[in-house]
Design an enzyme around this catalytic site. Sequence first.
Site, PDB file in Angstrom:
ATOM      1  N   GLU A 276      31.146  33.858  33.943  1.00  0.00           N
ATOM      2  CA  GLU A 276      29.901  34.432  33.434  1.00  0.00           C
ATOM      3  C   GLU A 276      29.254  33.541  32.369  1.00  0.00           C
ATOM      4  O   GLU A 276      28.044  33.574  32.166  1.00  0.00           O
ATOM      5  CB  GLU A 276      30.215  35.810  32.832  1.00  0.00           C
ATOM      6  CG  GLU A 276      29.129  36.831  33.061  1.00  0.00           C
ATOM      7  CD  GLU A 276      29.602  38.219  32.682  1.00  0.00           C
ATOM      8  OE1 GLU A 276      30.374  38.819  33.466  1.00  0.00           O
ATOM      9  OE2 GLU A 276      29.219  38.700  31.604  1.00  0.00           O
ATOM     10  N   HIS A 297      53.604  31.037  47.888  1.00  0.00           N
ATOM     11  CA  HIS A 297      53.857  31.499  49.253  1.00  0.00           C
ATOM     12  C   HIS A 297      52.580  32.020  49.891  1.00  0.00           C
ATOM     13  O   HIS A 297      52.628  32.800  50.837  1.00  0.00           O
ATOM     14  CB  HIS A 297      54.953  32.570  49.217  1.00  0.00           C
ATOM     15  CG  HIS A 297      56.200  32.052  48.587  1.00  0.00           C
ATOM     16  ND1 HIS A 297      57.166  31.367  49.281  1.00  0.00           N
ATOM     17  CD2 HIS A 297      56.593  32.032  47.281  1.00  0.00           C
ATOM     18  CE1 HIS A 297      58.121  30.988  48.450  1.00  0.00           C
ATOM     19  NE2 HIS A 297      57.789  31.370  47.221  1.00  0.00           N
ATOM     20  N   LYS A 412      22.279  44.767  36.945  1.00  0.00           N
ATOM     21  CA  LYS A 412      22.211  46.066  36.256  1.00  0.00           C
ATOM     22  C   LYS A 412      20.825  46.684  36.447  1.00  0.00           C
ATOM     23  O   LYS A 412      20.691  47.879  36.728  1.00  0.00           O
ATOM     24  CB  LYS A 412      22.481  45.894  34.757  1.00  0.00           C
ATOM     25  CG  LYS A 412      23.930  45.619  34.403  1.00  0.00           C
ATOM     26  CD  LYS A 412      24.132  45.618  32.885  1.00  0.00           C
ATOM     27  CE  LYS A 412      25.561  45.268  32.512  1.00  0.00           C
ATOM     28  NZ  LYS A 412      25.862  45.367  31.097  1.00  0.00           N
TER      29      LYS A 412
HETATM   30  O1  PA5 Z   1      30.040  39.758  29.034  1.00  0.00           O
HETATM   31  C1  PA5 Z   1      29.168  40.581  29.249  1.00  0.00           C
HETATM   32  O2  PA5 Z   1      28.197  40.704  28.486  1.00  0.00           O
HETATM   33  C2  PA5 Z   1      29.208  41.547  30.416  1.00  0.00           C
HETATM   34  O3  PA5 Z   1      30.067  41.187  31.414  1.00  0.00           O
HETATM   35  C3  PA5 Z   1      29.577  42.927  29.919  1.00  0.00           C
HETATM   36  O4  PA5 Z   1      30.835  42.889  29.307  1.00  0.00           O
HETATM   37  C4  PA5 Z   1      29.585  43.994  31.012  1.00  0.00           C
HETATM   38  O5  PA5 Z   1      28.422  43.907  31.794  1.00  0.00           O
HETATM   39  C5  PA5 Z   1      29.648  45.387  30.384  1.00  0.00           C
HETATM   40  O6  PA5 Z   1      28.570  45.548  29.522  1.00  0.00           O
HETATM   41  P1  PA5 Z   1      28.529  46.639  28.395  1.00  0.00           P
HETATM   42  O7  PA5 Z   1      29.677  46.420  27.481  1.00  0.00           O
HETATM   43  O8  PA5 Z   1      27.219  46.437  27.753  1.00  0.00           O
HETATM   44  O9  PA5 Z   1      28.631  47.980  29.071  1.00  0.00           O
END
Ligand code: PA5
Length: 437
Positions: A276, A297, A412
Amino acid sequence: MPGGAVDMEAVGGYEDILRNGDAWLRDSASEGRDGLGWINLPARDIAGVEETAKWISGFDAMVQVGIGGSALGNLMLHGALLPPYWNELPRSKRQGPRFYMSDNVDPADNRMIWNLIDPEQTVFTVISKSGSTAETMANFLFFWDRLKVDLGPKKAAEHVVVITDEEKGVLRPFADEIGCRRLVLPADVGGRFSVLSPVGLLSGAALGISARKLLEGAAEMDRRLAERNTVFENPAWLLAALSVAHYRQGRNMTVLMPYEDALERFCEWFAQLWGESLGKNGTGSTPVRALGAIDQHSQIQLYTEGPDDKLFTVMTVAEPAEEITIPETEEKALVSLSYLFGQSMNSLRRYEALSTAAAIAKSGKPVVSIEIPKLDERRLGAMIQFYEHVTALAGYLLDVNPFDQPGVEQGKNYTYGLMGRPNYSAQALEVTELAEK
Ligand code: PA5
């Protein structure tokens, strides 16, 4: 240059830009710039976390509702530092409640979690940095509804802890409205960098993990990295430089393969951090989770004789938590196994790791070996801080912003639109048009 190698002069050539990147990270963190707050987490006050964790530790079960960065770090800490099969241990052998994670939107999982707990004896933590993620909100609405039905609204609120941003989203006003406990997720810390904030520390501490030692380990790593300013002395600079050099040589996957079940979730956490943070503007190497010896394996054939498109890291722990001496036995049919008799199971595991690294190297593919002396809070805290530095620096080298996630936000927003959230109808239209193409 032999297969698998990168030009070490080129790696050394990253030194100046890494020095600039390192200074930029540290300066930005002290200025409180968005996304950089993870560097300062080891120094933040955790009295509120410890007090809340102490209260939770007396309950029979803890259910955490969150996803991505609001879930994977918790699972990583528990996997690495708690005994396996934690929930099945008798209470006398556990220093805290059973733990359940509600992250995916899966009715079967949520229903089963509800059936497995006694609401009177359970604390629910709902964690969302943005305070609006649809999956987390839907899962929480399910548990909140059940809780109110069973305990009544006032008592239900006494079983809820909210962890969210001070300003954004619906969770903070919700916490104020129902009067439940609340902890703040610092505004300058992004989701996937938040494990050493209340997000990861609360459940860890409630289950007997020392939050202070985790932070001490992270602070120590930070200090040591800050003292080293050449690429061959600073391991975070070196791994960032190697990763980027290999990526630029066409190795667009990075495989993390620990030889310790306890580190399986570390790979999940790393995969989010790496994927990410770096997957942007058509760049970024794909993180691949593997586990030794199981994937020997399953995947090693591909890893050794498949395409040369991966950088491998084999991770071992020098002093594992348990040891078993492989027993001897007298059956004639088993005599050919005598080479195993009396040997340590951990030695077998170490040799497996060594064999894998050697087989990958022999096939001309690049492999990095990392040995963690011992899996305890200090070392894990250090590893977390180390990989966060490596990721942020790799982002700097690749010229991407490692602290945003526009692709995740897009997903989202489409979901909000499709589910009918007000002001997101354009997103719904767009996704419908794209699906029809
Ligand atoms: O790293 C990030 O910002 C995202 O992957 C969030 O952790 C994930 O989308 C969850 O978001 P939130 O904590 O706002 O619910």
